[in-house]
Design a protein around this motif. Structure first.
Motif, PDB file in Angstrom:
ATOM      1  N   GLY A   1      31.699   6.541  -2.586  1.00 19.38           N
ATOM      2  CA  GLY A   1      30.554   7.239  -3.284  1.00 19.38           C
ATOM      3  C   GLY A   1      29.139   7.471  -2.518  1.00 19.38           C
ATOM      4  N   GLN A   2      28.266   8.132  -3.178  1.00 19.03           N
ATOM      5  CA  GLN A   2      26.869   8.415  -2.580  1.00 19.03           C
ATOM      6  C   GLN A   2      25.968   7.132  -2.713  1.00 19.03           C
ATOM      7  OE1 GLN A   2      26.864  11.438  -0.905  1.00 19.03           O
ATOM      8  NE2 GLN A   2      28.808  11.566  -1.460  1.00 19.03           N
ATOM      9  N   TRP A   3      25.243   6.836  -1.765  1.00 18.11           N
ATOM     10  CA  TRP A   3      24.172   5.933  -2.006  1.00 18.11           C
ATOM     11  C   TRP A   3      22.658   6.441  -1.704  1.00 18.11           C
ATOM     12  CZ3 TRP A   3      26.122   0.662  -2.162  1.00 18.11           C
ATOM     13  CH2 TRP A   3      27.386   0.752  -1.966  1.00 18.11           C
ATOM     14  N   LEU A   4      21.697   5.680  -2.408  1.00 19.54           N
ATOM     15  CA  LEU A   4      20.436   6.029  -2.287  1.00 19.54           C
ATOM     16  C   LEU A   4      19.808   4.666  -2.288  1.00 19.54           C
ATOM     17  CD1 LEU A   4      21.706   8.310  -4.631  1.00 19.54           C
ATOM     18  CD2 LEU A   4      19.261   9.420  -3.936  1.00 19.54           C
ATOM     19  N   TYR A   5      18.421   4.743  -1.769  1.00 17.34           N
ATOM     20  CA  TYR A   5      17.449   3.728  -1.980  1.00 17.34           C
ATOM     21  C   TYR A   5      16.624   4.118  -2.936  1.00 17.34           C
ATOM     22  CZ  TYR A   5      13.392   0.713  -0.987  1.00 17.34           C
ATOM     23  OH  TYR A   5      12.379  -0.297  -1.350  1.00 17.34           O
ATOM     24  N   TYR A   6      16.232   3.167  -3.911  1.00 18.60           N
ATOM     25  CA  TYR A   6      15.203   3.392  -5.107  1.00 18.60           C
ATOM     26  C   TYR A   6      14.010   2.421  -5.115  1.00 18.60           C
ATOM     27  CZ  TYR A   6      13.940   3.204  -9.930  1.00 18.60           C
ATOM     28  OH  TYR A   6      13.284   3.027 -11.277  1.00 18.60           O
TER      29      TYR A   6
ATOM     30  N   GLY B   1       0.641  -1.276  -0.109  1.00 15.15           N
ATOM     31  CA  GLY B   1      -0.026  -0.077   0.177  1.00 15.15           C
ATOM     32  C   GLY B   1       0.825   1.246   0.047  1.00 15.15           C
ATOM     33  N   CYS B   2       0.507   2.196  -0.791  1.00 17.11           N
ATOM     34  CA  CYS B   2       1.444   3.473  -0.940  1.00 17.11           C
ATOM     35  C   CYS B   2       0.148   4.609  -1.405  1.00 17.11           C
ATOM     36  CB  CYS B   2       2.625   3.117  -1.849  1.00 17.11           C
ATOM     37  SG  CYS B   2       3.511   4.678  -1.744  1.00 17.11           S
TER      38      CYS B   2
ATOM     39  N   PHE C   1       4.858   5.822  -9.147  1.00 16.84           N
ATOM     40  CA  PHE C   1       5.224   6.695  -8.186  1.00 16.84           C
ATOM     41  C   PHE C   1       6.626   6.135  -8.005  1.00 16.84           C
ATOM     42  CE2 PHE C   1       6.127   7.304  -3.638  1.00 16.84           C
ATOM     43  CZ  PHE C   1       5.870   8.657  -3.566  1.00 16.84           C
ATOM     44  N   ASP C   2       7.768   7.215  -7.900  1.00 17.01           N
ATOM     45  CA  ASP C   2       9.042   6.777  -7.742  1.00 17.01           C
ATOM     46  C   ASP C   2       9.488   7.768  -6.550  1.00 17.01           C
ATOM     47  OD1 ASP C   2      11.541   6.387 -10.022  1.00 17.01           O
ATOM     48  OD2 ASP C   2      11.910   7.425  -8.422  1.00 17.01           O
ATOM     49  N   PHE C   3      10.395   6.804  -5.628  1.00 17.30           N
ATOM     50  CA  PHE C   3      10.974   7.201  -4.435  1.00 17.30           C
ATOM     51  C   PHE C   3      12.303   7.013  -4.466  1.00 17.30           C
ATOM     52  CE2 PHE C   3      12.161   5.615  -0.156  1.00 17.30           C
ATOM     53  CZ  PHE C   3      11.693   7.097   0.627  1.00 17.30           C
ATOM     54  N   ARG C   4      13.170   8.147  -4.124  1.00 16.47           N
ATOM     55  CA  ARG C   4      14.653   7.941  -3.920  1.00 16.47           C
ATOM     56  C   ARG C   4      14.941   8.564  -2.652  1.00 16.47           C
ATOM     57  NH1 ARG C   4      16.676   7.185  -9.985  1.00 16.47           N
ATOM     58  NH2 ARG C   4      14.619   6.800 -10.865  1.00 16.47           N
ATOM     59  N   SER C   5      15.670   7.865  -1.835  1.00 16.14           N
ATOM     60  CA  SER C   5      16.257   8.528  -0.492  1.00 16.14           C
ATOM     61  C   SER C   5      17.324   8.225  -0.266  1.00 16.14           C
ATOM     62  CB  SER C   5      15.310   7.783   0.598  1.00 16.14           C
ATOM     63  OG  SER C   5      15.766   8.222   1.813  1.00 16.14           O
TER      64      SER C   5
ATOM     65  N   ALA D   1       7.653  -0.997   2.350  1.00 16.00           N
ATOM     66  CA  ALA D   1       6.960   0.107   2.955  1.00 16.00           C
ATOM     67  C   ALA D   1       7.775   1.355   2.999  1.00 16.00           C
ATOM     68  CB  ALA D   1       6.162  -0.270   4.308  1.00 16.00           C
ATOM     69  N   ALA D   2       9.036   1.421   2.768  1.00 13.46           N
ATOM     70  CA  ALA D   2       9.775   2.573   3.032  1.00 13.46           C
ATOM     71  C   ALA D   2       9.383   3.919   2.508  1.00 13.46           C
ATOM     72  CB  ALA D   2      11.122   2.235   2.197  1.00 13.46           C
ATOM     73  N   PRO D   3       8.581   4.113   1.350  1.00  9.81           N
ATOM     74  CA  PRO D   3       8.193   5.436   0.965  1.00  9.81           C
ATOM     75  C   PRO D   3       7.197   6.148   1.918  1.00  9.81           C
ATOM     76  CG  PRO D   3       7.839   4.022  -0.885  1.00  9.81           C
ATOM     77  CD  PRO D   3       8.546   3.029   0.297  1.00  9.81           C
ATOM     78  N   ASN D   4       6.569   5.024   2.863  1.00 10.83           N
ATOM     79  CA  ASN D   4       5.687   5.711   3.637  1.00 10.83           C
ATOM     80  C   ASN D   4       6.357   5.369   5.032  1.00 10.83           C
ATOM     81  OD1 ASN D   4       3.472   6.565   2.402  1.00 10.83           O
ATOM     82  ND2 ASN D   4       2.688   4.473   2.290  1.00 10.83           N
ATOM     83  N   ASN D   5       7.451   5.051   5.206  1.00 11.59           N
ATOM     84  CA  ASN D   5       8.064   4.807   6.605  1.00 11.59           C
ATOM     85  C   ASN D   5       9.700   4.621   6.214  1.00 11.59           C
ATOM     86  OD1 ASN D   5       8.848   3.695   9.035  1.00 11.59           O
ATOM     87  ND2 ASN D   5       8.058   1.829   8.954  1.00 11.59           N
ATOM     88  N   PRO D   6      10.091   5.872   6.020  1.00  9.27           N
ATOM     89  CA  PRO D   6      11.811   5.935   5.762  1.00  9.27           C
ATOM     90  C   PRO D   6      12.605   5.135   6.761  1.00  9.27           C
ATOM     91  CG  PRO D   6      10.456   8.024   5.168  1.00  9.27           C
ATOM     92  CD  PRO D   6       9.581   7.211   5.844  1.00  9.27           C
TER      93      PRO D   6
END
Length: 224
Positions: free
Chosen positions: A74-79, A19-20, A62-66, A125-130
């Motif tokens: 380097g730099q790291w992101l969750y996608y 769910g998102c 819907f695209d989420f990058r944190s 569920a990370a987009p709603n719960n980082p």
């Protein structure tokens, strides 16, 4: 090492249900959010890349990058990319979950190395719960593609452009029982993300993906 075409399945199919239902409005990233040292291109790209993007209209994608804590160079992101309409009662489905590593190259470009998650369902569920991402570590990751499949990024004016060269990126497809080439193009600005992803046989014939010259477009959004 050879990788099954299923590694690429996240490009075109759903794997998990989650769910998102965020409330989103189109917004442009401000200059203050992107004021990074000019000699650290990976940091500048990570700052621009972080955020949320969505299609206009019903926002079916819907695209989420944190940003993540460092797990190495380097730099790291969750996608994560979810699919599904925002209408009441609809459920978005997470169909792509990756960790992105951005590394400066000596020639001034940035290489984006893509990692897979060993247990992606635990982060869906990370987009709603980082907060789920706080404990994410390198041990939870697996290599996604073979060497040569890094996406190479360069800043051209106000637009970041990333490309996977199909002449360098090939994988073995058990489905087709042959090696195939993978190509992608991405354009990233303060307000939008444009992408094209394609698969080819080794003679250059397109097998799947975005039509030649076409891009899908998502707008940067904010959550109320």
């Amino acid at each position: 090492m050879n990788r099954d075409i299923s590694v690429l399945a996240a490009l075109i199919c759903s794997q998990l249900a989650v769910g998102c239902t965020p409330t989103a409005d189109i917004v442009a990233i401000t200059d203050a959010q992107n004021t990074q040292s000019s000699d650290n291109q990976a940091e500048r790209l990570a700052a621009m890349m972080a955020g949320r993007f969505a299609e206009q209209g019903d926002k079916a994608i819907f695209d989420f990058r944190s940003r993540l804590s460092s797990m190495g160079e380097g730099q790291w992101l969750y996608y994560q990319r979810d699919h599904g309409k925002r209408e009441a009662g609809d459920t978005r489905k997470a169909y792509r979950q990756r960790v992105l590593q951005l590394v400066n190259r000596p020639d001034g470009v940035v290489a984006r190395i893509t990692w897979s998650l060993q247990e992606p369902e635990g982060y869906a569920a990370a987009p709603n719960n980082p907060a789920l991402l706080a404990a994410l570590s390198r041990d939870a990751l697996l290599p996604t593609l073979e060497p040569g499949c890094e996406q190479i990024w360069a800043l051209e004016g106000v637009t970041w452009r990333g490309r996977v060269d199909p002449a360098k990126c090939t994988i073995f497809s058990k489905r087709r029982n042959q090696r195939i080439a993978i190509g992608s193009e991405t354009r990233l600005t303060k307000s939008a993300l444009q992408e094209a992803e394609r698969g080819f046989d080794l003679d250059g014939k397109q097998l799947w993906g975005t039509a030649p010259g076409a891009f899908s477009t998502m707008q940067r959004v904010k959550v109320e």
